[in-house]
Design a protein around this motif. Structure first.
Motif, PDB file in Angstrom:
ATOM      1  N   GLY A 175       0.781  -1.230   0.000  1.00 29.97           N
ATOM      2  CA  GLY A 175       0.000   0.000   0.000  1.00 29.97           C
ATOM      3  C   GLY A 175       0.810   1.276   0.000  1.00 29.97           C
ATOM      4  O   GLY A 175       0.243   2.364   0.115  1.00 29.97           O
ATOM      5  N   LEU A 176       2.136   1.200  -0.147  1.00 32.97           N
ATOM      6  CA  LEU A 176       2.966   2.393  -0.165  1.00 32.97           C
ATOM      7  C   LEU A 176       2.646   3.232  -1.405  1.00 32.97           C
ATOM      8  O   LEU A 176       2.561   2.705  -2.514  1.00 32.97           O
ATOM      9  N   HIS A 200      10.102  -1.626  -8.760  1.00 32.39           N
ATOM     10  CA  HIS A 200       9.791  -2.391  -7.558  1.00 32.39           C
ATOM     11  C   HIS A 200       9.509  -1.431  -6.412  1.00 32.39           C
ATOM     12  O   HIS A 200      10.063  -0.334  -6.352  1.00 32.39           O
ATOM     13  N   CYS A 201       8.661  -1.844  -5.502  1.00 27.83           N
ATOM     14  CA  CYS A 201       8.359  -1.050  -4.310  1.00 27.83           C
ATOM     15  C   CYS A 201       9.582  -1.020  -3.407  1.00 27.83           C
ATOM     16  O   CYS A 201      10.160  -2.064  -3.091  1.00 27.83           O
ATOM     17  N   LYS A 202       9.979   0.181  -2.979  1.00 28.17           N
ATOM     18  CA  LYS A 202      11.174   0.300  -2.154  1.00 28.17           C
ATOM     19  C   LYS A 202      10.939  -0.146  -0.719  1.00 28.17           C
ATOM     20  O   LYS A 202      11.890  -0.281   0.051  1.00 28.17           O
ATOM     21  N   ALA A 203       9.665  -0.393  -0.343  1.00 30.77           N
ATOM     22  CA  ALA A 203       9.365  -0.832   1.021  1.00 30.77           C
ATOM     23  C   ALA A 203       9.346  -2.353   1.140  1.00 30.77           C
ATOM     24  O   ALA A 203       9.912  -2.919   2.067  1.00 30.77           O
ATOM     25  N   VAL A 235       6.891  -6.099  -7.275  1.00 31.78           N
ATOM     26  CA  VAL A 235       6.948  -5.515  -8.610  1.00 31.78           C
ATOM     27  C   VAL A 235       5.699  -4.659  -8.837  1.00 31.78           C
ATOM     28  O   VAL A 235       4.572  -5.136  -8.677  1.00 31.78           O
ATOM     29  N   ILE A 236       5.896  -3.381  -9.176  1.00 35.16           N
ATOM     30  CA  ILE A 236       4.752  -2.501  -9.412  1.00 35.16           C
ATOM     31  C   ILE A 236       4.558  -2.190 -10.889  1.00 35.16           C
ATOM     32  O   ILE A 236       3.591  -1.543 -11.265  1.00 35.16           O
ATOM     33  N   TYR A 237       5.505  -2.658 -11.740  1.00 33.08           N
ATOM     34  CA  TYR A 237       5.379  -2.509 -13.195  1.00 33.08           C
ATOM     35  C   TYR A 237       5.065  -1.074 -13.595  1.00 33.08           C
ATOM     36  O   TYR A 237       4.168  -0.811 -14.376  1.00 33.08           O
ATOM     37  N   GLN A 238       5.807  -0.170 -13.046  1.00 28.21           N
ATOM     38  CA  GLN A 238       5.587   1.237 -13.401  1.00 28.21           C
ATOM     39  C   GLN A 238       6.295   1.541 -14.714  1.00 28.21           C
ATOM     40  O   GLN A 238       7.476   1.252 -14.881  1.00 28.21           O
TER      41      GLN A 238
END
Length: 281
Positions: free
Chosen positions: A255-256, A265-268, A272-275
C-alpha cells in the motif's frame, strides 16, 4: 443511448438536488457556487459594517439584508440535508454544522422578542457570527471549482491562506465582541483586527491591550492557533513539493504510495509494481 435515458429517468428529485449542490461544471452548478460565494462575502461584510456607527435607516437596511441572506443559507442547509445520501452523516458534517451556526444568531434575534427566555442568551449567540468566515472552507473541500480544476498543491495553498484569514478574522471578531464597550481603544471591528494582526505577527506596539479576561483568553487562543494550524497546513504544501518528482502509484502488496519515477519495484517491500518509464528521460 437507451441505457443513458433510462439512467436519467431514474434520477429522483433528491438526486438532482444533491447533484447541483456539489456540481461545479454545469451552468446551474456554477451559478449556485458563484451566488453562494457572493452571498457569503456579503454576509461577512454585514457583520463588519454593523460594528461601525450607522444611521437608523442604514441599520434597518443592513438588518433586512442579513435576514434575507440568512434565510437563503437556511434553505441551502435544508436542501443539503434533504439531498444527502446519509442525512445523519450530513448533519454531523463539520461544514454543515458551521452553516447552521453561522445563521443561528440572526434567527435567534428574530425569535428573541417572541421568546423572552432567550433574551439573556442573545449576547452569547451573537458571538457565533464570527464563524461565517468558516463557510469558505466548504469551497476548498476538493480540487473542483466553478472556474475549473486546480492542482492539489494549489488547493493546499488556498487552504493555508484560508486558515490564516480565518484565524485573524475569528480572533478579531471574538476580541471585538468581548472588548467593545469595555475597552475604549476598541470601538470597531477594524480596531480589533488591527490588534489581532499586530499581536499575531509579534510586532506588539502595545497601543491596544485586552481589558477583559475573555479578551486575554481570545488573544492566547489566537496565538496558539496560529502556532499550531499554520505550520500544519504549510507542512502539507512542503510535503507536496517534495513529492513533485514522484508518481502517485500505490503498491498492491503493502500500500505504499508515491514511488520514484523510474521505479519498477516497491522500495518498502520489493513487490513488482510494473511502473512504466520512458528510458529517454
Amino acid at each position: 443511448m437507451d441505457g443513458h435515458r433510462g439512467h436519467r429517468a431514474t434520477r429522483t428529485y433528491r438526486d438532482t438536488v444533491r447533484f447541483y449542490l456539489i456540481d461545479h461544471r454545469t451552468t446551474v452548478g456554477k451559478g449556485l457556487d458563484v451566488s453562494l460565494l457572493g452571498l457569503n462575502l456579503l454576509f461577512i461584510g454585514l457583520f463588519v459594517a454593523d460594528t461601525y456607527p450607522l444611521s437608523a435607516a442604514q441599520e434597518a437596511a443592513l438588518w433586512t439584508a442579513e435576514v434575507v441572506i440568512a434565510t437563503v443559507f437556511f434553505l441551502e442547509y435544508l436542501l443539503r440535508v434533504y439531498g444527502a445520501r446519509s442525512r445523519v452523516a450530513e448533519l454531523t458534517n463539520p461544514y454543515t454544522i458551521v452553516d447552521l451556526l453561522s445563521i443561528l444568531p440572526t434567527f435567534a434575534v428574530l425569535a428573541g422578542p417572541a421568546l423572552p427566555m432567550w433574551a439573556a442568551g442573545l449576547g452569547a449567540l451573537r458571538l457565533l457570527r464570527v464563524v461565517r468566515v468558516l463557510r469558505f472552507f466548504r469551497f476548498t473541500r476538493d480540487e473542483e471549482f466553478f472556474f475549473g480544476t486546480v492542482s492539489l498543491e494549489t488547493l493546499r495553498v488556498m487552504k493555508l491562506l484560508m486558515t490564516v484569514v480565518a484565524i485573524f478574522f475569528v480572533s478579531a471578531g471574538l476580541f471585538y465582541e468581548f472588548e467593545h464597550g469595555v475597552n475604549d481603544r476598541v470601538e470597531t471591528f477594524g480596531d480589533a483586527f488591527y490588534f489581532t494582526v499586530v499581536t499575531l505577527t509579534t510586532v506588539g506596539f502595545g497601543d491596544i491591550t485586552p481589558a477583559t479576561q475573555a479578551g486575554r483568553f481570545v488573544t492566547i487562543a489566537a496565538i496558539l492557533a496560529g502556532i499550531i494550524l499554520i505550520p500544519w497546513q504549510a507542512s502539507k504544501i512542503v510535503r507536496e513539493w517534495t513529492h513533485r518528482d514522484k508518481r502517485n502509484v500505490t503498491c498492491p502488496n503493502c500500500g505504499l504510495e508515491y514511488h520514484d519515477s523510474d521505479a519498477s519495484h516497491c522500495k518498502a517491500c520489493g513487490h513488482v509494481i510494473y511502473q512504466e518509464h520512458d528510458s529517454r528521460e
